[in-house]
Enzyme design. Structure first.
Site, PDB file in Angstrom:
ATOM      1  N   ASP A 133       0.814  -1.215   0.000  1.00 51.46           N
ATOM      2  CA  ASP A 133       0.000   0.000   0.000  1.00 51.46           C
ATOM      3  C   ASP A 133       0.846   1.263   0.000  1.00 51.46           C
ATOM      4  O   ASP A 133       2.062   1.221   0.205  1.00 51.46           O
ATOM      5  CB  ASP A 133      -0.960   0.005   1.210  1.00 51.46           C
ATOM      6  CG  ASP A 133      -0.282  -0.429   2.512  1.00 51.46           C
ATOM      7  OD1 ASP A 133       0.962  -0.385   2.583  1.00 51.46           O
ATOM      8  OD2 ASP A 133      -0.999  -0.809   3.447  1.00 51.46           O
ATOM      9  N   HIS A 140      -6.874  -4.571  10.417  1.00 53.22           N
ATOM     10  CA  HIS A 140      -6.642  -4.337   8.995  1.00 53.22           C
ATOM     11  C   HIS A 140      -5.369  -5.040   8.527  1.00 53.22           C
ATOM     12  O   HIS A 140      -4.446  -5.260   9.287  1.00 53.22           O
ATOM     13  CB  HIS A 140      -6.654  -2.835   8.642  1.00 53.22           C
ATOM     14  CG  HIS A 140      -5.440  -2.054   9.027  1.00 53.22           C
ATOM     15  ND1 HIS A 140      -5.458  -0.680   9.195  1.00 53.22           N
ATOM     16  CD2 HIS A 140      -4.152  -2.417   9.257  1.00 53.22           C
ATOM     17  CE1 HIS A 140      -4.252  -0.271   9.503  1.00 53.22           C
ATOM     18  NE2 HIS A 140      -3.437  -1.301   9.559  1.00 53.22           N
ATOM     19  N   GLU A 165      -9.572  -1.810   5.675  1.00 49.68           N
ATOM     20  CA  GLU A 165     -10.109  -1.497   6.993  1.00 49.68           C
ATOM     21  C   GLU A 165     -11.392  -2.287   7.257  1.00 49.68           C
ATOM     22  O   GLU A 165     -12.098  -2.663   6.316  1.00 49.68           O
ATOM     23  CB  GLU A 165     -10.423   0.004   7.072  1.00 49.68           C
ATOM     24  CG  GLU A 165      -9.252   0.925   6.765  1.00 49.68           C
ATOM     25  CD  GLU A 165      -8.207   0.994   7.889  1.00 49.68           C
ATOM     26  OE1 GLU A 165      -8.198   0.116   8.772  1.00 49.68           O
ATOM     27  OE2 GLU A 165      -7.407   1.944   7.877  1.00 49.68           O
TER      28      GLU A 165
HETATM   29  C1  F6R Z   1       1.731  -1.390   6.129  1.00 46.99           C
HETATM   30  C2  F6R Z   1       0.388  -1.939   6.270  1.00 46.99           C
HETATM   31  C3  F6R Z   1      -0.326  -1.978   7.569  1.00 46.99           C
HETATM   32  C4  F6R Z   1       0.548  -2.308   8.772  1.00 46.99           C
HETATM   33  C5  F6R Z   1      -0.256  -2.256  10.069  1.00 46.99           C
HETATM   34  C6  F6R Z   1       0.616  -2.493  11.289  1.00 46.99           C
HETATM   35  O1  F6R Z   1       2.181  -1.493   4.797  1.00 46.99           O
HETATM   36  O2  F6R Z   1      -0.151  -2.339   5.299  1.00 46.99           O
HETATM   37  O3  F6R Z   1      -1.371  -2.915   7.487  1.00 46.99           O
HETATM   38  O4  F6R Z   1       1.121  -3.565   8.598  1.00 46.99           O
HETATM   39  O5  F6R Z   1      -0.882  -1.019  10.188  1.00 46.99           O
HETATM   40  O6  F6R Z   1       1.473  -1.415  11.439  1.00 46.99           O
HETATM   41  P1  F6R Z   1       2.645  -1.433  12.533  1.00 46.99           P
HETATM   42  O7  F6R Z   1       3.622  -2.486  12.059  1.00 46.99           O
HETATM   43  O8  F6R Z   1       3.244  -0.062  12.475  1.00 46.99           O
HETATM   44  O9  F6R Z   1       2.025  -1.783  13.824  1.00 46.99           O
END
Ligand code: F6R
Length: 246
Positions: free
Chosen positions: A71, A142, A147
Site C-alpha cells: 500500500d 486491517h 479497513e
Molecule cells: C503497512 C500496512 C499496515 C501495517 C499495520 C501495522 O504497509 O499495510 O497494514 O502492517 O498497520 O502497522 P505497525 O507495524 O506499524 O504496527
C-alpha cells in the site's frame, strides 16, 4: 479457526525479526527471481534490518527479486519521508541494492487512482504472482489498508483510512491532521493469491487482535480473519503478541 498455519513464538522483537528474516530468506533462496510482497510500519523494520545484514554477509541474495508493496498513502509525494516509497528505500531497498525498476509501490501521486490500481494488479500478474507476502496487522484487524467494513475490496483499490488507523499512524506525522485520509491498497484477493503469507506481530497491543484474527469468526469486520481461508500462513510473533494464542 485458522488451521493451516505455522506459528513461531519468539522471546522478543529482535528474535521475532531474526526468525522472520530467516524464513523470508529461505523463500527467496528457493525462488531467487520471484516476486515478493512487502509491508511497511514498525513491525517489519527489524526484519528488514536483519535481511540487510544477511545480504551484506553473503548469507542471502535479494538482488534479483521483484518487490511489490501492499500500500501507499494517497495523495503523497514519493520523496515525502512519510511515504511508503521513502520508507522502503530507507529500511530495505537501498540496503540490498534492489534496482528501483524492480520495486513496485502504488503511486501516491497518480492522476487517476483507479487507473493506477489496475496497472498495479497487471504488474503483479505479469510476474506470475507473488511468492511470499509479508504482512503486519493493525490493532483494528486491517491488513494492508483494508479497513474493517461491511464490504472489502478484492483487488488493489483506492480506500479510505479508518479513524483508528489515522490515530495510530499519527505518531509518524507532525499532527494527526497531516495523516492522509486515503490510500491505495492491495485488496483481499490480491493478498490471498500470494503462495504464502508471512504475518508478523509484536507487542501486547497486538495480542487481542491476533487472537480474533486467527481464532475468531471470519468476518469483514476483522479483515485479517480472512487469512483463515489461505492454505499457507506462517506467523511469527513475540511473546507479548502471542499471549492469547496458546
Ligand atoms: C503497512 C500496512 C499496515 C501495517 C499495520 C501495522 O504497509 O499495510 O497494514 O502492517 O498497520 O502497522 P505497525 O507495524 O506499524 O504496527
Amino acid at each position: 479457526m485458522l488451521r493451516n498455519f505455522k506459528l513461531y513464538t519468539e522471546d522478543d522483537y529482535t528474535a521475532m525479526s531474526q526468525k522472520a528474516a530467516e524464513i523470508f530468506a529461505s523463500a527467496v533462496a528457493a525462488n531467487p527471481t520471484g516476486a515478493f510482497g512487502f509491508a511497511t510500519g514498525s513491525t517489519p523494520e527489524g526484519m528488514y534490518k536483519a535481511l540487510i545484514q544477511m545480504q551484506k554477509s553473503g548469507k542471502a541474495d535479494f538482488t534479483h527479486i521483484t518487490a511489490f508493496n501492499l500500500d501507499e498513502y494517497y495523495p503523497i509525494k514519493p520523496d515525502d519521508p512519510q511515504s511508503y516509497k521513502y520508507f522502503m528505500r530507507l529500511h530495505l531497498f537501498d540496503g540490498i541494492n534492489l534496482p528501483a525498476n524492480r520495486t513496485f509501490i502504488p503511486n501516491g501521486q497518480a492522476n487517476d487512482p483507479a487507473v493506477e490500481c489496475i496497472a498495479f494488479e497487471e504488474k503483479i500478474a505479469a510476474t506470475g504472482g507473488i511468492d511470499t507476502q509479508i504482512l503486519g496487522i493493525g490493532t483494528n484487524g486491517h491488513i494492508g489498508f483494508n479497513e474493517p467494513a461491511q464490504e472489502l475490496s478484492a483487488t488493489t483499490s483506492y480506500v479510505k483510512l479508518a479513524d483508528a488507523t489515522i490515530e495510530s499512524n499519527a505518531r509518524f506525522f507532525a499532527t494527526p491532521e497531516n495523516v492522509p485520509r486515503h490510500a491505495l491498497s492491495m485488496g483481499l484477493h490480491t493478498i490471498l493469491m500470494a503462495k504464502r503469507i508471512l504475518l508478523l506481530a509484536s507487542g501486547k497491543g497486538k495480542a487481542e487482535i491476533m487472537h480474533q484474527a486467527l481464532f475468531g469468526p471470519i468476518t469483514t469486520q476483522v479483515p485479517a480473519s480472512l487469512l483463515q481461508l489461505h492454505r499457507d500462513v506462517t506467523i511469527v510473533v513475540d511473546q507479548e503478541a502471542a499471549k492469547l494464542l496458546q
